[in-house]
Scaffold this active site. Structure first.
Site, PDB file in Angstrom:
ATOM      1  CE  LYS A   1      -4.366   1.222   0.305  1.00 54.47           C
ATOM      2  NZ  LYS A   1      -5.591   0.556  -0.179  1.00 54.47           N
TER       3      LYS A   1
ATOM      4  CG  ASP B   1      -7.391   3.567  -0.916  1.00 57.07           C
ATOM      5  OD1 ASP B   1      -8.083   2.545  -0.857  1.00 57.07           O
ATOM      6  OD2 ASP B   1      -7.264   4.332   0.067  1.00 57.07           O
TER       7      ASP B   1
END
Ligand code: NDP
Length: 447
Positions: free
Chosen positions: A128, A168
């Site tokens: 991430k 995201d």
């Protein structure tokens, strides 16, 4: 040492090594607590110090992102990429651009991603990244300059077989486009290094619908096991963004009736069933408030404040807006009204005490790690199509997505049963996600 003691000592280590990173601590705690029975049956995980290894990212990158704003002033942000685990495939996970981003948030999301990606059955490790940059209120030119500067450093660390970021919060098609362009320019290669790309340049059909459709497919499988279906069921879906809209679309296709949706200001209730074309027009095209719905559909009712949505009587609830939106009071209302299933479209929308109440009261509870994995699954399918240099039809990508969600349900259900927690899908998802990664780590030696 007993399994419980091993887990406590690993948790102590995480607290000591990652001071102040509370979100990461919470995510580790939840996974470790599910693993007691697995460690008892599998001493090789303890001997191989798999827990100590799995909570430590393989690589943490932190870098300066300087860029010039429209007034010619120098701005400096911080960039992150946490490459958490590559035991089952290249690192894969989104980039978040939001002022709240710091190392603890990225580690928490990267850690969760390892298990979510494992559940999809695809070859994807976990990672991430992101930045404390806030795209809200910035011009397209400023967003482009930031994205180019961010990618100028990130491109040294990623690649289609190494690490494949996606979007995201704060990173949509526009940002992916700017970053993809800069990667291509510096590296002089057109590869599937990012997912969520435009359909003209390597994106996949069904990516837009994937999380919402996937959520409904997994619930449908659970219902099938109970001899039921969506047909005739009343459903409440919170939110009215990407996940909520496509979850509603699929529920309606399967014969269910969605009677309530929300945004961050309040919720609408339409006893006739929500008219999705109106919601799409308001939220996707006009970017207005959900309240506008009642000006078109006069019999619908708008209530200010979004938490009250859980008081609407339903058979199935799909929290698909944001974290911690369904608390204990909401869970009690759902239970009282006879709700049989809650499945998380959003990441962590249910507070821990609410989840506990639902499980205690025999409401089938599907955690986000499993229930919203459809988004990353279709990102994995985008990687497969890019490797083939070929784009699949909508029908093919949708069929693959459905198959993946059905398998996730079977795997988490079997894992919960095998380890003595039948029907507890939180435990099932954590265990099923963990075992595949842990076994792969053992196979690959001490790396
Ligand atoms: P969007 O930004 O498209 O939509 C979010 C929606 O939630 C908006 O309608 C927003 O309202 C609403 N909202 C925000 N806060 C609240 C609140 N407190 N109460 C009620 N509604 C609220 O996001 P997505 O649909 O893409 O994502 C939703 C969730 O799903 C997030 O947790 C995300 O991390 C998760 N997720 C998304 C995936 C994807 O592929 N999109 C994949 C996996 C997880 P408003 O219009 O007022 O802002």
């Amino acid at each position: 040492m007993s399994s419980k003691k091993t887990i406590e000592s690993v948790y102590e280590l995480v607290l000591k090594r990652n001071p102040g990173e509370t979100e990461f601590h919470q995510a580790v705690r939840e996974v470790l607590d599910s693993l007691v029975p697995v460690l008892e049956e599998n001493p090789q995980y303890v001997d191989g110090r798999i827990l100590e290894r799995i909570v430590e990212p393989e690589r943490v990158l932190m870098f300066r992102v300087p860029w010039l704003d429209d007034s010619g002033k120098v701005q400096v942000n911080r960039g992150f990429r946490v490459e958490f685990n590559s035991a089952i495939g290249p690192y894969k996970g989104g980039l978040r651009f939001h002022p709240s981003v710091y190392l603890g948030i990225i580690k928490f999301l990267g850690f969760e991603q390892v298990f979510k990606n494992s559940l999809t059955g695809l070859m994807m490790g976990g990672g991430k990244g992101g930045s404390d940059f806030d795209p809200k209120g910035k011009s397209d030119n400023e967003v482009m300059k930031f994205c180019q500067s961010f990618m100028t450093e990130l491109c040294k660390h990623i690649g289609p077989d190494t690490d494949v970021p996606a979007g995201d919060i704060g990173v949509g098609g526009r940002e992916i486009g700017f970053m993809f362009g800069q990667y291509k320019r510096i590296r002089n290669e057109f590869t599937g290094v990012l997912t969520g790309k435009g359909l003209n340049w390597g994106g996949s059909l069904v990516r837009t619908e994937a999380t919402g459709y996937g959520l409904v497919y997994i619930v449908d499988e659970l219902l099938k096991e109970k001899g039921q279906s969506f047909d005739g069921k009343t459903v409440v879906v919170s939110g009215s963004g990407n996940v909520a809209i496509y979850a509603t679309e699929k529920v309606q296709q399967l014969g269910g009736k969605v009677v309530a949706m929300s945004d961050s200001n309040g919720y609408i209730y339409d006893a006739q069933g929500i008219n999705l074309a109106t919601v799409k027009q308001i939220k996707e095209v006009e970017r207005k408030r959900i309240k506008e719905y009642t000006t078109i559909h006069k019999s619908a009712k708008y209530t200010e404040g979004c938490n009250g949505i859980w008081n609407v009587k339903c058979d199935i609830a799909l929290p698909s807006a944001t974290q911690n939106e369904l608390d204990a009071a909401g869970a009690k209302a759902l239970i009282k009204n006879g709700c049989v299933c809650v499945a998380e479209g959003a990441n962590m929308p249910t507070t821990p005490d609410a989840a506990e109440l639902l499980i205690e009261n025999k409401v089938a509870f599907l955690p986000g790690k499993a229930a919203n994995a459809g988004g990353v699954a279709v990102s994995g399918l985008e990687m497969a199509q890019n490797s083939q240099r070929y784009a699949w039809t909508f029908e093919r990508a949708d069929a693959e997505l459905k198959n993946i969600m059905v398998n996730i349900y079977k795997n988490i259900s079997q894992a919960s049963e095998k380890y003595g927690a039948k029907g507890n899908y939180i435990v099932g998802a954590n265990i099923a996600g963990f075992v595949k990664v842990a076994d792969s780590m053992l196979n690959q030696g001490l790396v």
